[in-house]
Design a protein around this motif. Structure first.
Motif, PDB file in Angstrom:
ATOM      1  N   SER B  36       0.545  -1.027   0.168  1.00 20.55           N
ATOM      2  CA  SER B  36      -0.261  -0.085  -0.010  1.00 20.55           C
ATOM      3  C   SER B  36       0.650   1.274   0.191  1.00 20.55           C
ATOM      4  O   SER B  36       1.937   1.084   0.084  1.00 20.55           O
ATOM      5  N   ALA B  37       0.066   2.913  -0.124  1.00 16.33           N
ATOM      6  CA  ALA B  37       1.604   3.478   0.133  1.00 16.33           C
ATOM      7  C   ALA B  37       0.146   4.900   0.108  1.00 16.33           C
ATOM      8  O   ALA B  37      -0.835   5.176  -0.021  1.00 16.33           O
ATOM      9  N   GLY B  38       1.109   5.806   0.613  1.00 18.77           N
ATOM     10  CA  GLY B  38       0.163   6.591   0.520  1.00 18.77           C
ATOM     11  C   GLY B  38       1.101   7.910   1.048  1.00 18.77           C
ATOM     12  O   GLY B  38       2.002   8.196   1.362  1.00 18.77           O
ATOM     13  N   ILE B  39       0.294   9.532   1.209  1.00 16.56           N
ATOM     14  CA  ILE B  39       0.965  10.932   0.886  1.00 16.56           C
ATOM     15  C   ILE B  39       0.475  11.716   1.327  1.00 16.56           C
ATOM     16  O   ILE B  39      -0.812  11.599   1.636  1.00 16.56           O
ATOM     17  N   ALA B  40       0.956  12.284   1.742  1.00 13.86           N
ATOM     18  CA  ALA B  40       0.682  13.250   2.905  1.00 13.86           C
ATOM     19  C   ALA B  40       1.291  15.098   2.490  1.00 13.86           C
ATOM     20  O   ALA B  40       2.537  14.749   2.613  1.00 13.86           O
ATOM     21  N   VAL B  41       0.661  15.718   1.675  1.00 15.96           N
ATOM     22  CA  VAL B  41       0.642  16.909   1.113  1.00 15.96           C
ATOM     23  C   VAL B  41       0.140  17.987   2.280  1.00 15.96           C
ATOM     24  O   VAL B  41      -1.488  18.151   2.214  1.00 15.96           O
ATOM     25  N   TYR B  42       0.639  19.091   2.450  1.00 16.00           N
ATOM     26  CA  TYR B  42       0.614  20.052   3.143  1.00 16.00           C
ATOM     27  C   TYR B  42       0.625  21.184   1.921  1.00 16.00           C
ATOM     28  O   TYR B  42       1.728  21.912   1.499  1.00 16.00           O
ATOM     29  N   GLY B  43      -0.355  21.981   2.156  1.00 15.36           N
ATOM     30  CA  GLY B  43      -1.186  23.100   1.598  1.00 15.36           C
ATOM     31  C   GLY B  43      -0.915  24.477   1.803  1.00 15.36           C
ATOM     32  O   GLY B  43      -0.745  23.851   3.425  1.00 15.36           O
ATOM     33  N   THR B  53      -9.524  15.168   5.726  1.00 17.29           N
ATOM     34  CA  THR B  53      -9.728  14.489   4.851  1.00 17.29           C
ATOM     35  C   THR B  53     -10.287  12.773   4.806  1.00 17.29           C
ATOM     36  O   THR B  53      -9.686  12.640   6.330  1.00 17.29           O
ATOM     37  N   VAL B  54     -11.374  12.494   4.401  1.00 11.47           N
ATOM     38  CA  VAL B  54     -11.687  11.655   4.489  1.00 11.47           C
ATOM     39  C   VAL B  54     -11.958  10.259   3.848  1.00 11.47           C
ATOM     40  O   VAL B  54     -11.369  10.766   2.036  1.00 11.47           O
ATOM     41  N   GLN B  55     -12.347   9.110   3.698  1.00 10.48           N
ATOM     42  CA  GLN B  55     -11.843   7.919   3.240  1.00 10.48           C
ATOM     43  C   GLN B  55     -12.885   7.103   3.451  1.00 10.48           C
ATOM     44  O   GLN B  55     -13.341   6.949   4.309  1.00 10.48           O
ATOM     45  N   GLU B 116      -3.432  17.542   3.427  1.00  6.87           N
ATOM     46  CA  GLU B 116      -4.601  16.202   3.254  1.00  6.87           C
ATOM     47  C   GLU B 116      -3.687  14.838   2.775  1.00  6.87           C
ATOM     48  O   GLU B 116      -2.352  15.115   2.679  1.00  6.87           O
ATOM     49  N   ILE B 117      -4.588  14.187   3.567  1.00  8.98           N
ATOM     50  CA  ILE B 117      -3.918  12.336   3.302  1.00  8.98           C
ATOM     51  C   ILE B 117      -4.307  11.505   2.344  1.00  8.98           C
ATOM     52  O   ILE B 117      -5.467  11.531   2.735  1.00  8.98           O
ATOM     53  N   PHE B 118      -3.497  11.283   1.727  1.00 15.44           N
ATOM     54  CA  PHE B 118      -4.655  10.167   0.853  1.00 15.44           C
ATOM     55  C   PHE B 118      -3.668   8.960  -0.047  1.00 15.44           C
ATOM     56  O   PHE B 118      -2.157   8.736   0.449  1.00 15.44           O
ATOM     57  N   LYS B 119      -4.514   7.642   0.911  1.00 15.62           N
ATOM     58  CA  LYS B 119      -3.955   6.432   0.572  1.00 15.62           C
ATOM     59  C   LYS B 119      -4.371   5.191   0.616  1.00 15.62           C
ATOM     60  O   LYS B 119      -5.673   5.355   0.723  1.00 15.62           O
TER      61      LYS B 119
END
Lengths: 225, 294
Positions: B36-43, B53-55, B116-119
């Motif tokens: 699995s993979a994920g990224i957190a981006v600070y805008g 951010t929800v999933q 924002e976190i996407f994984k």
């Protein structure tokens, strides 16, 4: 001179060509390593290999006769189980550089991280900078010359390897002690520095080695075993 | 194994490229972990606004329901595949979060002003494409590709873990005292989403900061509070930090130029960054806290 550009060619093409070089003392240039793993491993025949940039894991592993120069830094496991020849890294090396090395010369012009020369078995290592913790752990034979400092637990459980450090040693491992520098040791350091092409005064180094209390069976303590 | 990356931009001119640079870094680490993979981006934070951010495993039904449920809060919902980013009035964060969590199978990935976190389960290249990470701008970010050892391969078991506002953590290694720590924190009222050891590390840092410690101080505390193997990269609103355990088996490389600071499990992750040829590249020391912020 064969040139391998790892941005264009697979790593296996390079290593296969090195293995097939057949002792013709050829020269190889490796471009764009970009941290690739296992660059120039298992080189059995005499040849010169120049790697133009940083490499990843296991560069120069099991080297038998190659003269390998890395113009950059090296990842973990540099020259692991090296048997002979020479490996020179112009930058830093990550952990367990020269681990279990049997022979030849490994030169790291920068610093080496933890566990440098762990379980050394005859390889000589010269480090221009410092080495990290647990270096020369259980080192059996071979020499290490360090121009900078050594981290914690240097030479823990060491056997008969000899360690020379110019800077400070954060702590010595179990059964590793400082020993007097005699003329023969200054001569040994001078030879290793010359072989590595590094200028320093052998008189500035201190010697560390085994107290030989850990690995010898002592009949007076038979009841304790 | 696991592969982790982090990028902190000093040069604001690079901010539009953060997502692309971070994506490339993470994709090079794919062979360190395929699960699995994920990224957190600070805008850039927007004045008076927060984001969550929800999933959901059922985005087609849950996200329209979410938009409806949040209509009364003046919150906007932007769906991206299995994730959605909610933009809302900052003072209403707690009530919007509670309302969102009440909808269907929705789980909160992150909350704060900037992160924002996407994984997801899958390879980094797939995860990056699925969420359009390459197009994201930002000041800093962290990424992780996982080879699962401590808990199941699920979306929630993927990194980064976020347990506090604008906080996140990625981890390479395995902890040995996480079950005890989890039990202690559960008694103190901390909620856990998974059985994962890395989530405990994130919650530990959050708890230390809630007790008044700075992020740097909380990382110092982790050296005595956490037992096991770890290289952590942690994100906060103002910057990111790196910590390795005293044994330091887990690989780590840092690089710095006038434009950025970057972390990679290996040099390969850094090889494509602009100006890497002249960067200062070094291995972070064991048991030493590194932190950059603006």
């Amino acid at each position: 001179m064969p040139v391998f550009d790892l941005a264009e060619q697979p790593l296996r093409a390079l290593n296969a060509a090195l293995h097939a070089s057949g002792g013709d003392n050829g020269r190889f240039e490796v471009l764009n390593p970009r941290g690739a793993h296992s660059v120039a491993v298992g080189v059995e025949h005499p040849c010169e290999i120049e790697v133009m940039g940083p490499v990843g894991y296991y560069c120069g592993g099991m080297n038998e006769a190659g003269e390998i120069t890395v113009r950059g830094s090296a990842g973990p496991g540099l020259a692991e189980n090296m048997m002979g020849g020479r490996v020179v890294v112009e930058g830093d090396a990550s952990q367990y550089a020269g681990a279990t090395g049997h022979g030849g010369l490994l030169v790291i012009r920068g610093s080496a991280a933890s566990r440098c020369g762990i379980s050394l078995k005859g390889l000589d290592i010269v480090v221009g900078g410092s080495i990290g913790h647990m270096s020369a752990f259980m080192a059996q034979s071979g020499r290490m010359v360090v121009l900078g400092d050594a981290g914690e637990a240097l030479g823990d459980s060491i056997y008969e390897a000899r360690i020379y450090v110019r800077g400070t040693v954060k702590s010595l491992g179990t059964d590793c002690i400082e020993k007097p520098m005699r003329d023969e040791h200054r001569a040994e350091v001078a030879d290793l520095l010359e072989a590595a092409g590094i200028a320093a005064d052998p008189a500035d180094f201190r010697r560390y080695g085994s107290a030989r209390k850990l690995y010898h069976f002592d009949v007076d303590h038979a009841d304790a075993y | 194994m696991c592969g982790i990356v982090g990028l902190f931009l000093k040069d604001r001119a690079l901010e539009p490229r953060l997502g692309a640079l971070l994506s490339d870094m993470l994709v090079t680490m794919t062979d360190r972990g395929p699960d699995s993979a994920g990224i957190a981006v600070y805008g850039a934070p927007r004045p008076g606004r927060a984001r969550i951010t929800v999933q959901s495993s059922a985005p087609d039904t849950d996200f329209p329901a979410l938009a409806e449920a949040l209509a009364r809060f003046d919150a906007e919902v932007a769906a991206k595949s299995t994730h959605a980013v909610i933009s809302l009035d900052a003072p209403r964060l707690a009530e919007v979060r509670a309302a969102a969590e009440a909808v269907g199978a929705i789980r909160v990935m992150s909350a704060g002003e900037a992160v924002e976190i996407f994984k997801e389960v899958g390879l980094p290249a797939q995860v990056v494409d699925r969420f359009g990470i390459r197009a994201m701008a930002g000041s800093h970010g962290v990424g992780h590709t996982r080879m699962a050892t401590e808990s199941a391969v699920t979306t929630l078991g993927a990194h980064p873990f976020s347990t506090g506002p604008d906080q996140c953590l990625v981890h390479n290694g395995s902890l040995s005292n996480h079950n005890n720590l989890r039990r202690e924190m559960l008694r103190e009222g901390v909620r856990f989403e998974t059985e994962n050891d890395s989530e405990v590390a994130a919650a530990y840092l959050t708890a230390r900061m809630a007790a008044g410690r700075s992020l740097g101080e909380a990382l110092d505390d982790a050296l005595t509070g956490l037992d096991g193997f770890y290289t952590f990269v942690v994100g906060a609103k103002s910057g990111f930090g790196v910590l390795r355990d005293p044994i330091a088996c887990k690989p780590a490389v840092l690089a710095e130029t006038d434009q950025w600071v970057a972390f990679g499990s290996e040099y390969r992750a850094l090889a494509g960054l602009p100006g890497i040829e002249t960067a200062r590249v070094w291995e972070p020391e064991p048991a030493t806290v590194y932190f950059w912020e603006r």
